[in-house]
Design an enzyme around this catalytic site. Structure first.
Site, PDB file in Angstrom:
ATOM      1  N   SER A 145      77.398   8.583  16.290  1.00 25.96           N
ATOM      2  CA  SER A 145      78.749   8.202  16.722  1.00 25.96           C
ATOM      3  C   SER A 145      79.682   8.122  15.522  1.00 25.96           C
ATOM      4  O   SER A 145      79.244   7.819  14.400  1.00 25.96           O
ATOM      5  CB  SER A 145      78.710   6.835  17.406  1.00 25.96           C
ATOM      6  N   TYR A 158      76.803  -2.105  16.742  1.00 26.51           N
ATOM      7  CA  TYR A 158      76.628  -0.719  17.200  1.00 26.51           C
ATOM      8  C   TYR A 158      76.887   0.244  16.036  1.00 26.51           C
ATOM      9  O   TYR A 158      76.135   1.189  15.798  1.00 26.51           O
ATOM     10  CB  TYR A 158      77.596  -0.453  18.354  1.00 26.51           C
TER      11      TYR A 158
HETATM   12  N1  LIG Z   1      80.327   7.667  25.496  1.00 25.83           N
HETATM   13  C1  LIG Z   1      80.846   7.548  24.297  1.00 25.83           C
HETATM   14  O1  LIG Z   1      82.063   7.277  24.120  1.00 25.83           O
HETATM   15  C2  LIG Z   1      79.989   7.772  23.079  1.00 25.83           C
HETATM   16  C3  LIG Z   1      80.638   7.899  21.837  1.00 25.83           C
HETATM   17  C4  LIG Z   1      79.865   8.113  20.692  1.00 25.83           C
HETATM   18  C5  LIG Z   1      78.502   8.188  20.805  1.00 25.83           C
HETATM   19  N2  LIG Z   1      77.898   8.057  22.030  1.00 25.83           N
HETATM   20  C6  LIG Z   1      76.433   8.138  22.069  1.00 25.83           C
HETATM   21  O2  LIG Z   1      76.064   9.160  22.957  1.00 25.83           O
HETATM   22  C7  LIG Z   1      74.740   8.913  23.430  1.00 25.83           C
HETATM   23  C8  LIG Z   1      74.695   9.144  24.919  1.00 25.83           C
HETATM   24  O3  LIG Z   1      75.506   8.178  25.576  1.00 25.83           O
HETATM   25  P1  LIG Z   1      76.420   8.539  26.829  1.00 25.83           P
HETATM   26  O4  LIG Z   1      77.820   8.384  26.409  1.00 25.83           O
HETATM   27  O5  LIG Z   1      75.956   9.826  27.429  1.00 25.83           O
HETATM   28  O6  LIG Z   1      76.152   7.302  27.789  1.00 25.83           O
HETATM   29  P2  LIG Z   1      75.168   7.120  29.035  1.00 25.83           P
HETATM   30  O7  LIG Z   1      75.420   8.175  30.054  1.00 25.83           O
HETATM   31  O8  LIG Z   1      75.303   5.691  29.411  1.00 25.83           O
HETATM   32  O9  LIG Z   1      73.744   7.412  28.409  1.00 25.83           O
HETATM   33  C9  LIG Z   1      72.973   6.474  27.688  1.00 25.83           C
HETATM   34  C10 LIG Z   1      71.541   6.814  28.009  1.00 25.83           C
HETATM   35  O10 LIG Z   1      70.655   6.090  27.161  1.00 25.83           O
HETATM   36  C11 LIG Z   1      69.553   5.739  27.973  1.00 25.83           C
HETATM   37  N3  LIG Z   1      68.806   4.653  27.366  1.00 25.83           N
HETATM   38  C12 LIG Z   1      69.304   3.496  26.879  1.00 25.83           C
HETATM   39  N4  LIG Z   1      68.301   2.763  26.392  1.00 25.83           N
HETATM   40  C13 LIG Z   1      67.156   3.466  26.582  1.00 25.83           C
HETATM   41  C14 LIG Z   1      65.790   3.223  26.309  1.00 25.83           C
HETATM   42  N5  LIG Z   1      65.384   2.088  25.717  1.00 25.83           N
HETATM   43  N6  LIG Z   1      64.861   4.179  26.639  1.00 25.83           N
HETATM   44  C15 LIG Z   1      65.268   5.306  27.241  1.00 25.83           C
HETATM   45  N7  LIG Z   1      66.549   5.598  27.545  1.00 25.83           N
HETATM   46  C16 LIG Z   1      67.475   4.670  27.212  1.00 25.83           C
HETATM   47  C17 LIG Z   1      70.173   5.356  29.292  1.00 25.83           C
HETATM   48  O11 LIG Z   1      69.200   5.316  30.304  1.00 25.83           O
HETATM   49  P3  LIG Z   1      69.488   4.615  31.740  1.00 25.83           P
HETATM   50  O12 LIG Z   1      70.246   5.649  32.512  1.00 25.83           O
HETATM   51  O13 LIG Z   1      68.134   4.348  32.251  1.00 25.83           O
HETATM   52  O14 LIG Z   1      70.295   3.379  31.450  1.00 25.83           O
HETATM   53  C18 LIG Z   1      71.172   6.484  29.463  1.00 25.83           C
HETATM   54  O15 LIG Z   1      70.558   7.626  30.017  1.00 25.83           O
HETATM   55  C19 LIG Z   1      74.394   7.493  22.989  1.00 25.83           C
HETATM   56  O16 LIG Z   1      73.566   7.542  21.860  1.00 25.83           O
HETATM   57  C20 LIG Z   1      75.734   6.904  22.606  1.00 25.83           C
HETATM   58  O17 LIG Z   1      75.611   5.888  21.644  1.00 25.83           O
HETATM   59  C21 LIG Z   1      78.614   7.854  23.164  1.00 25.83           C
END
Ligand SMILES: NC(=O)c1ccc[n+]([C@@H]2O[C@H](COP(=O)([O-])OP(=O)(O)OC[C@H]3O[C@@H](n4cnc5c(N)ncnc54)[C@H](OP(=O)(O)O)[C@@H]3O)[C@@H](O)[C@H]2O)c1
Length: 252
Positions: A145, A158
């Site tokens: 991120s 975070y």
């Molecule tokens: N969205 C943003 O603005 C943003 C910005 C920068 C970086 N990111 C990064 O992008 C990545 C993906 O996030 P996203 O935005 O796509 O959000 P998301 O759709 O909420 O995805 C997060 C995923 O992580 C999984 N997860 C969390 N803890 C876990 C664990 N202990 N074991 C297995 N799976 C786990 C969740 O599973 P469940 O479905 O079971 O909860 C979910 O599938 C993350 O690393 C996040 O930090 C996001």
């Protein structure tokens, strides 16, 4: 003579139910890739698998696991390699935003964020780096991120989990690049996913499908670091340039 068509890629997705991961896997499915999908929710995993098969995936296998359990990682990764008959790309996408106010008061809340975002990724990348280094090719793509670029008062736990991850990936890249392995650090800004659904959306928010296109292009170009959308590279450069004595007075 036309170039021979590249073989469909074998893709391991860790945190495959993430919205950003799912959008990226869809693009790879259209190229007939095969998948080993790991996530902690079996129903969501099955839905992702069915969608990818509909879009052209060569095959898709699911495995339900909580990735905080680092002791289970070696067996999961070995099973993935066996099921796919090898591995070309590993995408690490799981993560949690955490609760910053709670983490300021309670170390356990901070530790939970560090375990999921940093330590579990360190464990996975350690195994994957050795696997890809031995086969002398492959891609490790990790969703970090922009928050890891500078500690902000509003989300430094975070941010620390992602900043630590960035430094770790830098070091691994410097170790295994010479073996022909790509280590891609993906730094999205705000993306409209379930993780940010509670935040007020604004013009800085990108759709997962847009970020996914950038991720696939960065993999194909063998990039080291990706800011996505790219304007975040300029924003974070400016943020890093703010003198510390001014930054500590700002409400960011
Ligand atoms: N969205 C943003 O603005 C943003 C910005 C920068 C970086 N990111 C990064 O992008 C990545 C993906 O996030 P996203 O935005 O796509 O959000 P998301 O759709 O909420 O995805 C997060 C995923 O992580 C999984 N997860 C969390 N803890 C876990 C664990 N202990 N074991 C297995 N799976 C786990 C969740 O599973 P469940 O479905 O079971 O909860 C979910 O599938 C993350 O690393 C996040 O930090 C996001």
């Amino acid at each position: 003579m036309p170039e021979p068509a590249a073989a469909p890629r074998r893709v391991l997705a860790l945190g495959a139910t993430s919205a950003i991961a799912e959008a990226t896997l869809r693009l790879l499915a259209e190229q007939k890739a095969s998948f080993y999908l790991v996530g902690r929710n079996p129903q969501k995993l099955a839905a992702v698998r069915d969608d990818l098969l509909t879009r052209g995936a060569g095959s898709a296998t699911t495995f339900a696991a909580d990735l905080d359990d680092t002791a289970a990682h070696p067996a999961i990764l070995a099973q993935a390699v066996e099921a796919l008959g090898g591995l070309d790309i590993a995408l690490i996408a799981h993560g949690v935003l955490g609760d910053q106010p709670a983490a300021e008061k309670d170390y356990a809340a901070a530790e939970a964020v560090l375990v999921t975002n940093f330590l579990s990724a360190v464990s996975l990348v350690t195994w994957l780096a050795n696997y890809f280094e031995a086969q002398k090719r492959g891609t490790i793509a990790v969703i970090s991120s922009v928050a890891g670029d500078r500690g902000r008062k509003s989300n430094y736990v975070y941010g620390a989990s992602k900043g630590g991850l960035n430094v770790f990936l830098d070091g691994v890249r410097n170790r295994i690049d010479r073996a022909g392995v790509q280590v891609l650090t993906i730094k999205p800004g705000f993306v409209a996913t379930p993780m940010t659904a509670h935040l007020r959306q604004n013009a800085l928010f990108a759709q997962p499908s847009v970020v996914a296109r950038h991720i696939l292009r960065a993999i194909d170009r063998r990039q080291d670091v990706l800011y996505t959308p790219p304007f975040w590279g300029a924003i974070m450069f400016a943020v890093r340039c703010i003198p510390r004595r001014i930054f500590k007075k700002m409400n960011m």
